[in-house]
Design a protein around this motif. Structure first.
Motif, short mmCIF file in Angstrom:
data_model
loop_
_atom_site.label_atom_id
_atom_site.label_comp_id
_atom_site.label_asym_id
_atom_site.label_seq_id
_atom_site.Cartn_x
_atom_site.Cartn_y
_atom_site.Cartn_z
N MET A 217 5.44 7.63 -38.49
CA MET A 217 5.94 8.09 -37.20
C MET A 217 7.46 8.12 -37.12
N LEU A 311 8.56 2.09 -32.09
CA LEU A 311 7.45 2.66 -32.84
C LEU A 311 7.40 2.10 -34.26
N TYR A 342 1.17 2.96 -25.93
CA TYR A 342 0.98 4.23 -25.22
C TYR A 342 2.31 4.75 -24.68
N LEU A 345 4.74 5.93 -27.46
CA LEU A 345 4.34 7.24 -27.99
C LEU A 345 4.64 8.36 -26.99
N HIS A 348 8.46 8.96 -26.85
CA HIS A 348 8.88 9.62 -28.08
C HIS A 348 8.47 11.09 -28.08
N TYR A 364 1.73 14.39 -31.40
CA TYR A 364 1.71 13.09 -30.75
C TYR A 364 0.83 13.11 -29.50
N LEU A 368 -2.20 10.50 -28.80
CA LEU A 368 -2.40 9.74 -27.58
C LEU A 368 -3.77 10.00 -26.97
#
Length: 678
Positions: A217, A311, A342, A345, A348, A364, A368
């Motif tokens: 990531m 992350l 959560y 992510l 980001h 992404y 999720l």
């Protein structure tokens, strides 16, 4: 394969066979055969010991040389060769390549042991047939058959290898399939600008970088503090029906840091969080909170860097069985330890979208949604259509709509109702498509857009307003699309419409889209004036549904920060405190550890604010109740007090706004005013 490439390949193959057969003949017989092939340039006879070594080395290179001959023949098909070379000369050339001892060439990894053995067997059979054949024509036919059979077997093996690795047809993959390479924004930027423009001078600097764990990531940076495990781990709870359920856990030391973080948040001073982060550089909640502070201060680079560091800390704590790409790993949002992943992510993903990487942001978004597709705690279904259109992944959006419409009723969401229609329109405008296919997409687009306008008429005027388009007088004055349609829609629907219009209005500014919208609006007005049953049916659906939006929709609206949607939030959401590291936690949260109670303070140490609350509410306790029902009563009383204070503040603002100060009457004698002033 062309005939010219086949002739070259035959010549090189014969040279390889002559070399292999010569290595099997000891002594003077080998020297005689080599001399017959090469003429004056033939080597001198070699001894038995050197002959055995050559036999061993050449046998090991046998299969690799065959593969090299095939690759070279394929690469030379496009080259112009005016001077024709005889097969015997090419055989000599191939033998010289074999004797050069090139150790850098290797068989690709896709070639398995079965392929190697099959190729060796084919070479051996070919040698036996060569010994039996005497004419050159028969030899060429056998070589051609063997080469074609070898190529066919290698193609079949390659296709089987791709299917076994899960790299087969895209339609066979799950709809939420995630690819590791698409999680890196550099993959998308290289596609737009090229690798040289994206990488720049990064390669020389990577040699001096300190060691970091390889992650998918994020890419660790040299400016980050030295990584040490902060105390986060992942545990596998259970495996059920092909799904794996995980949870994140905090160690005792991390729990103590978490308590200090809560104290720093209550102090309302960001410097306390900075001091805590200096002591614990990979504390997740501190990174998330400071990222919001940096973003508010318009320091986007620092805000993005803090999220990437969070992350990286999470990915280093992943369970060995936790997969980002399988789509079968679940993480419950009810557990407070899992929520930070959560949020990291999501933040980001939004940074990537603003950075101009919508394809990476879509990946992404899939990730999720795959963590909890049934609950969807952050409502990724309200965003995935926008990212699909931004990244031009039209077929993915249509596939998601077709597979999930049955059990999720995606057509009842304004964003899917309009986005799927726009998706079909974009497919009808693509160049290279067949006319019949384009007409099919255009008819489908008109049908879906007209249904979306009839089902959600309150979205048209705000959409045209944000697109800076002046609607026609017949449209703006019509009761179906006028202001009455916006005021008459339920609060939940107004929230969803405002979210879609505020986020996706830029997609409707593209060429030809507004003209297509204008044509369908005229058709909708004709259908409304003719009193079609669909218009009345959609009106009843709007009244029955969209009455009480779920908590995850409010959470998504708060995280999106779109003013058209946040203005439609209900009062019970806007009046309660919202923490950036945990906005609107679930009402059925699962807490594995709780904050210890603070020591009680005497009445003499109570603050003035506490005494004020106690005068208003006799049962108010600053430290909370001793029993759960007391805590609930205090929480309820606190909410009521908060609402009353808000009403009081609104009334005071209205009163101050309506106060008008009258100036005293001024006399005409200026000398008298000066005297009084003196």
């Amino acid at each position: 394969m062309s005939s010219r490439a086949l002739r070259r390949l035959k010549g090189k193959q014969r040279g390889q066979e002559a070399l292999d057969m010569g290595s099997l003949v000891p002594g003077e017989e080998q020297a005689a055969e080599v001399e017959e092939e090469e003429g004056d340039s033939a080597p001198q006879p070699i001894s038995n010991s050197s002959n055995q070594k050559a036999k061993k080395n050449k046998t090991q290179k046998n299969l690799s040389n065959i593969y090299e001959l095939i690759c070279e023949a394929e690469n030379e098909v496009e080259k112009e060769d005016t001077n024709a070379v005889k097969p015997e000369e090419k055989g000599e050339e191939g033998r010289e390549k074999s004797d050069s001892g090139d150790t850098e060439k290797r068989i690709p990894q896709a070639e398995t042991g079965a392929a190697k053995s099959a190729a060796v067997d084919k070479v051996k059979k070919k040698k036996k047939k060569k010994k039996k054949k005497t004419t050159s024509g028969d030899t060429q036919e056998e070589a051609a058959e063997d080469i074609d059979a070898l190529l066919e077997s290698m193609e079949q093996l390659g296709s089987l290898t791709l299917q076994s690795d899960g790299c087969g047809v895209a339609g066979s993959r799950p709809v939420l399939h995630v690819e590791h390479r698409n999680l890196n924004p550099e993959t998308e930027l290289k596609r737009y600008f090229g690798a040289r423009a994206v990488l720049g001078d990064q390669r020389p600097r990577q040699r001096q970088r300190q060691f970091h764990r390889s992650t998918w990531m994020t890419i660790p940076k040299d400016t980050w503090p030295r990584f040490s495990r902060p105390g986060i781990s992942m545990t596998l709870l259970e495996s059920r029906a092909g799904l794996q359920f995980f949870t994140l856990e905090h160690s005792r030391d991390y729990q103590q840091v978490q308590f200090k973080f809560m104290d720093a948040v209550e102090s309302m001073d960001p410097n306390n969080i900075v001091a805590l982060l200096q002591m614990n550089p990979y504390h997740i909640d501190s990174l998330l909170q400071l990222s919001d502070v940096s973003r508010i201060q318009e320091d986007q680079e620092m805000a993005r860097d803090l999220i990437e560091r969070a992350l990286y800390s999470f990915e280093c704590a992943f369970h060995p069985l936790f997969s980002l790409t399988s789509g079968t790993c679940r993480l419950s949002y009810q557990r407070s330890e899992n929520r930070a992943l959560y949020l990291a992510l999501y933040k980001h993903m939004m940074f990537l979208e603003r950075r101009g990487c919508p394809r990476t942001a879509l990946e992404y978004c899939r990730l999720l949604l795959s963590l909890d597709p049934d609950g969807d705690p952050l409502c990724m279904l309200l965003l995935i259509d926008f990212l699909s259109l931004r990244s031009r992944e039209y077929h993915f959006l249509l596939r998601l709509y077709q597979e999930w419409e049955v059990h999720r009723n995606l057509s009842q969401l304004p964003n899917f109702a309009f986005s799927v229609a726009l998706c079909h329109f974009q497919l009808s405008q693509q160049e290279g498509a067949e006319p019949q296919e384009r007409d099919t997409h255009r008819d489908k687009a008109d049908q879906l857009l007209q249904y979306a306008l009839i089902m959600f008429p309150g979205a048209l005027m705000p959409l045209l307003d944000l697109c800076t388009v002046q609607p026609d007088a017949a449209v703006s004055a019509h009761a179906f699309f006028g202001h009455r349609s916006q005021l008459g829609q339920p609060p939940a629907l107004a929230e969803l419409v405002g979210l879609y219009v505020g986020r996706s209005h830029m997609l409707w500014r593209e060429g030809g889209v507004l003209f297509w919208l204008e044509q369908n609006v005229a058709q909708v007005l004709l259908r409304v004036d003719s009193n079609e049953p669909l218009v009345e049916d959609c009106l009843n659906k709007r009244k029955e549904r969209y009455q009480s939006p779920s908590r995850n929709i409010h959470r998504h609206v708060i995280l999106s920060e779109i003013k058209e949607a946040t203005s439609a939030l209900p009062l019970d959401v806007t009046t309660q405190p919202i923490m950036g590291f945990d906005p609107l936690p679930p009402l059925d949260s699962l807490v594995s550890y709780s904050r210890p109670e603070r020591p009680s303070v005497g009445a003499s140490n109570e603050s003035t604010l506490s005494l004020f609350f106690r005068s208003l509410l006799p049962n108010f306790n600053l430290q909370g109740g001793q029993r759960p029902e007391d805590d609930l009563e205090v929480a309820r009383a606190g909410r009521e007090l908060n609402q009353e204070v808000n009403r009081l503040m609104v009334a005071m603002r209205d009163m101050l706004a309506n106060i008008q100060f009258q100036e005293p009457p001024r006399e005409d004698n200026p000398d008298r005013d000066e005297e009084e002033w003196d």
